[in-house]
Write a protein that holds these residues in place. Structure first.
Motif, mmCIF file in Angstrom:
data_model
loop_
_atom_site.group_PDB
_atom_site.id
_atom_site.type_symbol
_atom_site.label_atom_id
_atom_site.label_comp_id
_atom_site.label_asym_id
_atom_site.label_seq_id
_atom_site.Cartn_x
_atom_site.Cartn_y
_atom_site.Cartn_z
ATOM 1 N N ALA A 206 0.874 -1.219 0.009
ATOM 2 C CA ALA A 206 0.019 -0.082 0.066
ATOM 3 C C ALA A 206 0.738 1.382 0.017
ATOM 4 O O ALA A 206 0.756 2.234 -0.754
ATOM 5 C CB ALA A 206 -0.927 -0.159 1.184
ATOM 6 N N LEU A 207 1.978 1.180 0.875
ATOM 7 C CA LEU A 207 2.582 2.575 0.795
ATOM 8 C C LEU A 207 3.726 2.681 -0.231
ATOM 9 O O LEU A 207 4.118 3.867 -0.447
ATOM 10 C CB LEU A 207 3.429 2.408 2.274
ATOM 11 C CG LEU A 207 2.457 2.457 3.476
ATOM 12 C CD1 LEU A 207 3.495 2.073 4.902
ATOM 13 C CD2 LEU A 207 1.792 3.795 3.941
ATOM 14 N N SER A 208 4.271 1.668 -0.333
ATOM 15 C CA SER A 208 5.526 1.630 -1.551
ATOM 16 C C SER A 208 5.242 1.420 -2.910
ATOM 17 O O SER A 208 6.198 1.374 -3.833
ATOM 18 C CB SER A 208 6.870 1.063 -0.931
ATOM 19 O OG SER A 208 7.186 1.617 0.447
ATOM 20 N N VAL A 209 4.127 0.877 -2.942
ATOM 21 C CA VAL A 209 4.000 0.251 -4.457
ATOM 22 C C VAL A 209 2.569 0.900 -4.861
ATOM 23 O O VAL A 209 2.813 1.676 -6.083
ATOM 24 C CB VAL A 209 3.686 -1.215 -4.503
ATOM 25 C CG1 VAL A 209 3.372 -1.882 -5.943
ATOM 26 C CG2 VAL A 209 4.912 -1.983 -3.973
ATOM 27 N N VAL A 210 1.633 0.942 -4.242
ATOM 28 C CA VAL A 210 0.359 1.404 -4.996
ATOM 29 C C VAL A 210 0.198 2.650 -4.830
ATOM 30 O O VAL A 210 -0.162 3.369 -5.851
ATOM 31 C CB VAL A 210 -0.955 0.518 -4.367
ATOM 32 C CG1 VAL A 210 -2.313 1.192 -4.710
ATOM 33 C CG2 VAL A 210 -0.987 -0.762 -4.521
ATOM 34 N N ALA A 211 0.322 3.442 -3.556
ATOM 35 C CA ALA A 211 0.442 4.731 -3.291
ATOM 36 C C ALA A 211 1.373 5.496 -4.523
ATOM 37 O O ALA A 211 1.033 6.643 -5.066
ATOM 38 C CB ALA A 211 0.627 5.028 -1.837
ATOM 39 N N PRO A 212 2.480 5.011 -4.555
ATOM 40 C CA PRO A 212 3.483 5.895 -5.481
ATOM 41 C C PRO A 212 2.954 5.787 -6.937
ATOM 42 O O PRO A 212 3.107 6.719 -7.627
ATOM 43 C CB PRO A 212 4.859 5.298 -5.272
ATOM 44 C CG PRO A 212 4.817 4.690 -3.868
ATOM 45 C CD PRO A 212 3.533 4.198 -3.671
#
Length: 413
Positions: A206-212
């Motif tokens: 969630a933090l380092s793949v989808v959000a960016p």
């Protein structure tokens, strides 16, 4: 598109007006009173300003009203003054948090200034450097500059937040249903029931793949929306920086509301360390601005059929994802599934890593705004047959002597 911008800006402006109503119901307890005033008045300041700017600029453009040009020499001093004021504002904000009963009405103003100054300073510096190193660029108007920032703050954040939320809700619910316990849609309560390895994997995704991937796409899409302006590589990089700075303003402001909730203050002892959160705003401003500058170059590369530049989008995603990952290793036990590590050594390494990413982003912003060039005069100059001098021509060129106007010159008139 301009009509839609007028509508969106007007809605944001009205939301700001509505938030002022909350001031009639602030608590009498000092800590809660500070929180209530910060939410109501801070939201009003941010949404009234952003919404008002967007509605005014879009309506002016629809009406055919021109915008003044951003001149280079006049504004060189503004960014250094803003950055010099930042530490003093952080100190004032910490004093207000430590003594919530003293100046609760001043704190929202202090908080908004702390949130916005790093992003606005970066926006001014990069725009100034673009004008300096691209002398044959089409003039940069204040409308173009401010619209790019407001797009990042209102347009990109809205769409990106919806997609991020959908992933966390439905992705989290699926994992809870398969491997966890309890109601799948009680995400906050039941994500911690996942096996630790799965919770860590979900948090990182969630933090380092989808959000960016999601956020950098929508921020960089400003290049497509501004494509009618015929911007080249350097201008598109600048547009991306402006959109990233605007995105950071609103995202950081929303985070600043949460960090001062009475529950957070009592649970995490954040009150005496509020300055850490404030100082970190400079880091997020540099990261969002640099990452979106590269993302915008990637979108420009796709639209212009330049595959090498298209890869810049993934550079932006990597910068953003690295920053989020280091925040996860620093405080992973407080994110989403709360399954992240809690280690003093890891905390130290994470802080060193965050400082390194910040320095790298500041360096990239400074150098990319100089090294990336438009490569050709603006289309209007080429249409008129104007072009910049070559190095050989510049070496032998002598400016013409100024003519002296005397009465003798006009005697035949």
């Amino acid at each position: 598109m301009l009509a839609g911008a007028v509508v969106v800006g007007s809605i944001a402006f009205l939301n700001g007006m509505a938030s002022l109503v909350l001031l009639a119901a602030v608590s009498d307890e000092p800590r809660e009173r500070l929180f209530d005033i910060n939410v109501a008045l801070g939201t009003a300041i941010v949404t009234l300003t952003l919404g008002g700017f967007l509605a005014y600029q879009a309506a002016s453009s629809l009406g055919g009203v021109g915008s003044s040009v951003m001149s280079l020499p006049r504004w060189k001093w503004v960014a250094p003054v803003m950055l010099a004021a930042f530490p003093a504002l952080v100190g004032l904000g910490q004093l207000e948090v430590n003594h919530p009963e003293r100046l609760p009405w001043l704190f929202p103003v202090t908080n908004v200034l702390i949130v916005t100054i790093p992003s606005l300073a970066i926006s001014l510096v990069v725009a100034q450097r673009y004008l300096r190193f691209n002398a044959w660029a089409w003039p940069l108007s204040w409308r173009e500059w401010s619209s790019a920032i407001v797009y990042g703050a209102i347009g990109a954040t809205t769409v990106a937040a919806i997609i991020n939320t959908l992933y966390m809700v439905f992705g989290g619910a699926l994992l809870i249903d398969l491997k966890g316990h309890g109601d799948p849609f009680l995400i906050g309560d039941n994500l911690p029931t996942l096996p630790r390895w799965l919770g860590v994997a979900f948090d990182i995704s969630a933090l380092s793949v989808v959000a960016p991937l999601n956020e950098e796409f929508w921020k960089g899409m400003l290049v497509a929306f501004f494509f009618f302006r015929k911007g080249r590589a350097a201008r598109c990089f600048m547009w991306g920086v402006l959109a990233g700075a605007g995105f950071n303003i609103l995202e950081t402001f929303q985070n600043s509301l949460v960090i001062l909730t009475p529950a957070e203050v009592s649970a995490q002892q954040i009150g005496s360390q509020w300055w850490l959160f404030a100082v970190a705003r400079a880091g997020t401003a540099a990261v969002h601005s640099a990452a979106t500058g590269f993302s915008a170059l990637g979108v420009y590369g796709v639209l212009r059929g330049r595959p090498r530049l298209a890869l810049c989008y993934f550079v932006g995603v990597t910068i953003h994802g690295s920053w989020n990952f280091l925040n996860f290793t620093l405080a992973g036990d407080s994110f989403l599934s709360q399954a992240g590590p809690d280690s003093d050594l890891l905390d130290v390494l994470s802080i060193i890593g965050l400082i390194g990413v910040f320095i790298a982003c500041v360096t990239l912003l400074w150098e990319m705004s100089r090294r990336v060039r438009d490569g050709a005069p603006a289309p209007i100059y080429r249409l008129l047959g104007m072009r910049p001098m070559s190095e050989a021509e510049r070496a032998v060129w002598t400016p013409p002597a100024p003519q002296r106007h005397t009465a003798e010159m006009y005697k035949d008139w």
